[in-house]
Design a protein around this motif. Structure first.
Motif, short mmCIF file in Angstrom:
data_model
loop_
_atom_site.label_atom_id
_atom_site.label_comp_id
_atom_site.label_asym_id
_atom_site.label_seq_id
_atom_site.Cartn_x
_atom_site.Cartn_y
_atom_site.Cartn_z
N ASP A 37 0.82 -1.20 0.00
CA ASP A 37 0.00 0.00 0.00
C ASP A 37 0.86 1.26 0.00
O ASP A 37 2.01 1.24 0.44
CB ASP A 37 -0.92 -0.01 1.23
N HIS A 38 0.26 2.33 -0.50
CA HIS A 38 0.97 3.62 -0.52
C HIS A 38 1.17 4.15 0.89
O HIS A 38 0.19 4.43 1.60
CB HIS A 38 0.16 4.67 -1.29
N ASP A 39 2.41 4.30 1.29
CA ASP A 39 2.76 5.00 2.52
C ASP A 39 2.05 4.49 3.77
O ASP A 39 1.85 5.25 4.71
CB ASP A 39 2.50 6.52 2.37
N VAL A 73 8.91 9.54 -7.82
CA VAL A 73 9.51 8.21 -7.98
C VAL A 73 8.98 7.32 -6.86
O VAL A 73 9.03 7.69 -5.69
CB VAL A 73 11.06 8.30 -7.89
N HIS A 74 8.42 6.18 -7.23
CA HIS A 74 7.87 5.26 -6.22
C HIS A 74 8.87 4.15 -5.91
O HIS A 74 9.46 3.57 -6.81
CB HIS A 74 6.55 4.64 -6.72
N ILE A 75 9.03 3.89 -4.62
CA ILE A 75 9.96 2.85 -4.19
C ILE A 75 9.18 1.78 -3.40
O ILE A 75 8.49 2.10 -2.44
CB ILE A 75 11.07 3.43 -3.28
N ALA A 188 9.93 1.07 -8.27
CA ALA A 188 8.64 0.68 -8.86
C ALA A 188 8.50 1.27 -10.26
O ALA A 188 9.01 2.35 -10.53
CB ALA A 188 7.49 1.17 -7.98
N HIS A 189 7.79 0.56 -11.11
CA HIS A 189 7.41 1.01 -12.47
C HIS A 189 8.25 2.16 -13.03
O HIS A 189 7.74 3.27 -13.21
CB HIS A 189 5.92 1.38 -12.52
N PRO A 190 9.52 1.89 -13.36
CA PRO A 190 10.37 2.96 -13.90
C PRO A 190 9.79 3.57 -15.18
O PRO A 190 10.05 4.74 -15.47
CB PRO A 190 11.70 2.27 -14.20
N SER A 240 1.19 -6.56 -10.59
CA SER A 240 0.08 -5.99 -11.35
C SER A 240 -0.26 -4.56 -10.94
O SER A 240 -0.93 -3.85 -11.68
CB SER A 240 -1.16 -6.85 -11.15
N ASP A 241 0.18 -4.13 -9.75
CA ASP A 241 -0.25 -2.84 -9.19
C ASP A 241 -1.78 -2.85 -9.04
O ASP A 241 -2.45 -1.86 -9.32
CB ASP A 241 0.21 -1.67 -10.06
N TYR A 242 -2.27 -3.99 -8.59
CA TYR A 242 -3.71 -4.19 -8.47
C TYR A 242 -4.34 -3.20 -7.49
O TYR A 242 -3.87 -3.02 -6.38
CB TYR A 242 -3.99 -5.62 -8.00
ZN LIG Z 1 3.30 3.50 -7.89
#
Ligand SMILES: [Zn+2]
Ligand SMILES: [Zn+2]
Length: 273
Positions: A37-39, A73-75, A188-190, A240-242
């Motif tokens: 999950d995000h953050d 940028v997502h890590i 994540a997803h570059p 998948s980033d579902y």
């Molecule tokens: Zn992301």
């Protein structure tokens, strides 16, 4: 024996509760999944319990939003100790910042003649922290806009009149936070980063893997990221980033095999031995 290493629950902006997500993973025949999950790590305890019930291996993770070189940028952090004090404190601060931001956006919208009720938005967000997708959904519900896309393009998106910038971690802070919590940081997803030239500098900051397999990556991008993984000895992950039915991507798409999970575990041991 596949693992989906990138999923969201109602703890952030997904539509399924952790338990429902894990159940669905079992139905899709997945061996396991990482909850990222995000953050927030709030979805993990429920996910772990469900994992035992449905015999799906649940890996604790998180996806941190950072700012690097003027881009978002997502890590992803894998195998984190989600109870680690430092991580939890940092996430709590981020939750507070998100709430402050939501309040600022609400007051801007109200000045634009588009008032929303905080309680109503919170109900849409459920257990999750209010973010722009929830505000957008509330605007659709009120009939202010046709759809979420319009809410972003006319009001909530960068440069739009109700846009409020969010304070973000720096890339270095995020990597340190994840490593301090015993996790393995992965880019994540570059393919979604505005400037492809940044990727090598991101690698040099100390990430241990790249999310090579991602729904929106083209075959060429995949090839390129895979080559980067080989040159820099990084782990190639995928997922998948579902987010639930809100996006047109199935759980388990771009899943990876057990070997990748083993590489993450080996990397973790190598660091914390
Ligand atoms: Zn992301
Ligand atoms: Zn994600």
């Amino acid at each position: 024996m596949l693992f989906d290493l990138h999923t969201h629950t109602t703890a952030s902006d997904g539509t399924l509760r952790p338990r429902e997500l894990v159940k669905l993973a079992g139905k899709h025949g997945l061996k396991g999944l990482a909850i990222t999950d995000h953050d927030t790590v709030d979805g993990i305890p429920e996910g772990l319990v469900a994992g035992r019930d449905y015999q799906v291996e649940v890996l604790p993770g998180v996806e941190l939003s950072t700012s690097f070189g003027g881009h978002e940028v997502h890590i992803l952090g894998y195998l984190i100790d989600w109870k680690a004090d430092g991580l939890r404190e940092a996430l709590a601060t981020m939750t507070e910042q998100r709430l402050n931001r939501a309040e600022k956006i609400l007051s801007r919208l109200s000045r634009l003649g588009l008032p929303l009720d905080f309680g109503e938005v919170q109900r849409i967000a459920g257990d999750g922290v209010i973010g722009r997708p929830h505000l957008a959904a509330a605007m659709v519900k009120r009939g202010y806009v046709q759809d979420v896309r319009e809410a972003f393009s006319r009001f909530l998106g960068k440069g739009a009149p109700a846009y409020v910038a969010r304070e973000k971690l720096t890339l270095e802070e995020a990597i340190r936070l994840l490593t301090d919590a015993g996790g393995v940081p992965v880019l994540a997803h570059p393919g979604l980063i505005g400037d492809a030239r940044l990727i090598v500098s991101i690698i040099e900051r100390g990430i241990k893997g790249i999310e090579v397999y991602y729904p929106e990556h083209t075959p060429d991008q995949r090839q390129y990221y895979l080559r980067l993984c080989q040159s820099y000895r990084l782990i190639a992950t995928g997922g998948s980033d579902y987010h639930g039915a809100v996006r047109n991507v199935k759980l388990g798409y771009c899943a990876v095999d057990f070997q990748t999970v083993k590489q993450l575990r080996d990397k973790q041991e190598e660091y914390y031995a």
